[in-house]
Design an enzyme around this catalytic site. Structure first.
Site, PDB file in Angstrom:
ATOM      1  N   ARG A 171     151.555  97.218 105.760  1.00  0.00           N
ATOM      2  CA  ARG A 171     151.068  96.143 106.620  1.00  0.00           C
ATOM      3  C   ARG A 171     149.891  96.595 107.474  1.00  0.00           C
ATOM      4  O   ARG A 171     149.211  95.771 108.085  1.00  0.00           O
ATOM      5  CB  ARG A 171     152.213  95.623 107.495  1.00  0.00           C
ATOM      6  CG  ARG A 171     153.342  95.012 106.688  1.00  0.00           C
ATOM      7  CD  ARG A 171     154.461  94.499 107.573  1.00  0.00           C
ATOM      8  NE  ARG A 171     155.625  94.108 106.779  1.00  0.00           N
ATOM      9  CZ  ARG A 171     155.804  92.916 106.215  1.00  0.00           C
ATOM     10  NH1 ARG A 171     154.878  91.988 106.359  1.00  0.00           N
ATOM     11  NH2 ARG A 171     156.887  92.639 105.515  1.00  0.00           N
TER      12      ARG A 171
ATOM     13  N   GLY B 102     161.207 102.068 104.778  1.00  0.00           N
ATOM     14  CA  GLY B 102     160.863 100.706 105.147  1.00  0.00           C
ATOM     15  C   GLY B 102     159.492 100.643 105.784  1.00  0.00           C
ATOM     16  O   GLY B 102     158.756 101.636 105.840  1.00  0.00           O
ATOM     17  N   CYS B 103     159.139  99.480 106.295  1.00  0.00           N
ATOM     18  CA  CYS B 103     157.818  99.279 106.887  1.00  0.00           C
ATOM     19  C   CYS B 103     157.623 100.116 108.146  1.00  0.00           C
ATOM     20  O   CYS B 103     156.500 100.476 108.489  1.00  0.00           O
ATOM     21  CB  CYS B 103     157.618  97.801 107.215  1.00  0.00           C
ATOM     22  SG  CYS B 103     157.630  96.738 105.764  1.00  0.00           S
ATOM     23  N   THR B 104     158.707 100.410 108.846  1.00  0.00           N
ATOM     24  CA  THR B 104     158.583 101.130 110.121  1.00  0.00           C
ATOM     25  C   THR B 104     159.224 102.511 110.086  1.00  0.00           C
ATOM     26  O   THR B 104     159.352 103.156 111.118  1.00  0.00           O
ATOM     27  CB  THR B 104     159.226 100.308 111.255  1.00  0.00           C
ATOM     28  OG1 THR B 104     160.607 100.083 110.941  1.00  0.00           O
ATOM     29  CG2 THR B 104     158.520  98.978 111.423  1.00  0.00           C
TER      30      THR B 104
END
Length: 382
Positions: free
Chosen positions: A262, A356-358
Site C-alpha cells: 500500500r 500482512g500489510c503492517t
C-alpha cells in the site's frame, strides 16, 4: 481473395508491431484501489509502465479514476471484494496474462519472488521470497524458495543465475541441502560472498552489494528486506525503488499474480507491472514445474522427507489438516511467530505464518479466531 489479403495484411501488421516493440503486447491487470498514496498513484504507475515499454498493456481493475481515461479499464464498484473478483475473472478468461495486486490470499505452498535494486553497486537482485509461504517447515521453505527464485530468474531471461543464502536461522542446512542436489545433477550455480573467505552464505554487506542474482531467505526476513530496499531513500513511507514483491510461484500454481504494498509509489508500481509482464511472457509456472522436475531427478523428495524427519524429531508438533485461513492475528513478534503457529497446532487449530500489510501475522480459519487469540494471549504471544 480479398479476405485472404486482409488476413495477410493483419498478420504482417502484427509482425511489424511486434518487431518495433520487441515482441507481442502483454496485458497485465492492476488493482486500482487500496493504496495509502491514493488511487492516482496507481494510475501514474500504470502510465509509467506503458511509457517505459511498448510491450506492456496495463488494464486497470477497479473504480474509474478521473483524468486517466487513456488507460484501459475493467470498471468495478469501490469494494475490495468486487475488485478481487474482477481480477480473478480477467485472469481466468485470458483478458490479462498476469496481475499486480496490493494483497492476495495465497494458499500455503505459494510464495512471491521479489526483486530489488541493491544500493552498493546498483545491481538488481531477486529476493526469494517476500510474501506467502512455500512450505510449513522453515528449511524446506528456503529450499523451495531457491528453486522458485531460479524459475523466476529464468522467466525474465537470466539463464544461469547465481544463488546465495542469507545467513538466517537454517541457512547452513538449506545450503547443504541445495548442494547435495547439485552433487546429484541439479544445475544450480552458487554465487560467492564479497568477503575474503567467500562462500554462498551471505551477510548484510553481500546483499547491499548485490553479490548474487538470487538471495534466498525465509519469507518474513525477505518481506522486511523488500521494504528496506524499496524505501530506504524516502524514510519508509514511500516505496520508490525496485520491482515490488514479485510474482507468485508454487508447485501446481498456474497464475502469475504479483504483489505491491500500500506504500508502493509509481516507480515501483511500474516496475512490478514490467516484472509481471516478463514473468508471464516467460511462462513462470512452466519454469517452476521444470525446476521441480530437475530437482526431483536429483533426489528432492528424499531430501525434503529427511528435513521433515529432522524437524519432527526436534518438535513433535504436526499441523492439523489444512483449512482456508481467512482471518489474521496481528501483534506477534517476528522471532516468535513460528512458535505461535505450533502452539495453535498443538490445540488442533490449523494456522500459518505470513506477512500482512503492517507486519507479521498468524492466519487462522475465521471459526477459530476467538479461541486462537485466547491461546496466543495466554502464551504471551499477543
Amino acid at each position: 481473395m480479398s479476405d485472404i489479403r486482409k488476413l495477410i495484411g493483419e498478420a504482417l501488421a502484427e509482425i511489424v508491431s511486434d518487431a518495433r516493440s520487441g515482441g507481442p503486447r502483454i496485458s497485465v491487470g492492476l488493482m486500482a484501489a487500496g493504496s495509502e498514496l491514493g488511487a492516482e498513484e496507481l494510475a501514474r504507475g500504470a502510465r509509467l509502465a506503458q511509457e517505459n515499454s511498448a510491450r506492456i498493456g496495463v488494464v486497470m481493475i477497479g473504480p474509474r479514476i478521473p483524468g486517466f481515461e487513456d488507460l484501459a479499464w475493467i470498471e468495478t464498484p469501490d469494494c475490495e471484494e468486487d475488485v478481487a473478483k474482477a481480477m480473478e475473472e480477467a485472469l481466468s478468461d485470458g483478458r490479462i496474462a498476469g496481475a499486480v495486486a496490493l494483497h492476495y490470499p495465497f494458499p500455503l505452498g505459494v510464495t512471491t519472488i521479489g526483486r530489488v535494486l541493491t544500493p552498493g553497486r546498483g545491481r538488481p537482485m531477486i529476493l526469494a521470497s517476500s510474501t506467502g509461504t512455500s512450505a510449513a517447515g522453515r528449511v524446506e521453505a528456503m529450499v523451495r524458495n531457491a528453486l522458485y527464485g531460479i524459475a523466476a530468474a529464468k522467466a525474465i531471461g537470466l539463464d544461469n543465475p547465481s544463488v546465495g543464502i542469507l545467513n538466517v536461522d537454517g541457512a547452513q542446512l538449506a545450503y547443504k541441502t541445495l548442494n547435495s542436489l547439485k552433487e546429484k545433477g541439479y544445475p544450480i550455480s552458487f554465487g560467492a560472498s564479497i568477503r575474503k573467505d567467500g562462500g554462498a552464505v551471505l551477510r548484510g554487506n553481500d546483499i547491499l552489494a548485490g553479490a548474487v542474482d538470487i538471495c534466498v531467505t525465509d519469507t518474513l526476513t525477505g518481506n522486511v528486506l523488500m521494504k528496506m530496499f524499496s524505501s530506504f531513500t524516502t524514510g519508509g513511507s514511500y516505496e520508490s525503488l525496485g520491482w515490488g514483491y514479485g510474482p507468485s510461484a508454487g508447485e501446481g500454481w498456474n497464475r502469475v499474480i504479483s504483489i505491491i504494498s500500500r506504500a508502493s509509489g509509481a516507480p515501483v508500481i511500474a516496475g512490478a507491472l514490467e516484472y509481471t509482464a516478463r514473468a508471464a511472457a516467460g511462462n513462470l509456472p512452466e519454469k517452476v514445474a521444470a525446476e521441480l522436475a530437475a530437482a526431483r531427478k536429483a533426489g528432492l523428495d528424499a531430501v525434503l522427507e529427511g528435513l521433515a524427519r529432522k524437524a519432527s524429531s526436534a518438535d513433535q508438533v504436526t499441523a492439523p489438516p489444512a483449512e482456508p485461513t481467512d482471518e489474521e492475528i496481528h501483534g506477534v513478534d517476528v522471532l516468535s511467530i513460528e512458535d505461535g503457529v505450533k502452539v495453535l497446532w498443538k490445540e488442533g487449530i490449523y494456522a500459518e505464518s505470513s506477512m500482512g500489510c503492517t507486519g507479521p501475522v498468524i492466519k487462522v480459519p475465521g471459526k477459530h479466531l476467538g479461541r486462537a487469540e485466547d491461546i496466543l494471549r495466554a502464551g504471551g504471544y499477543i
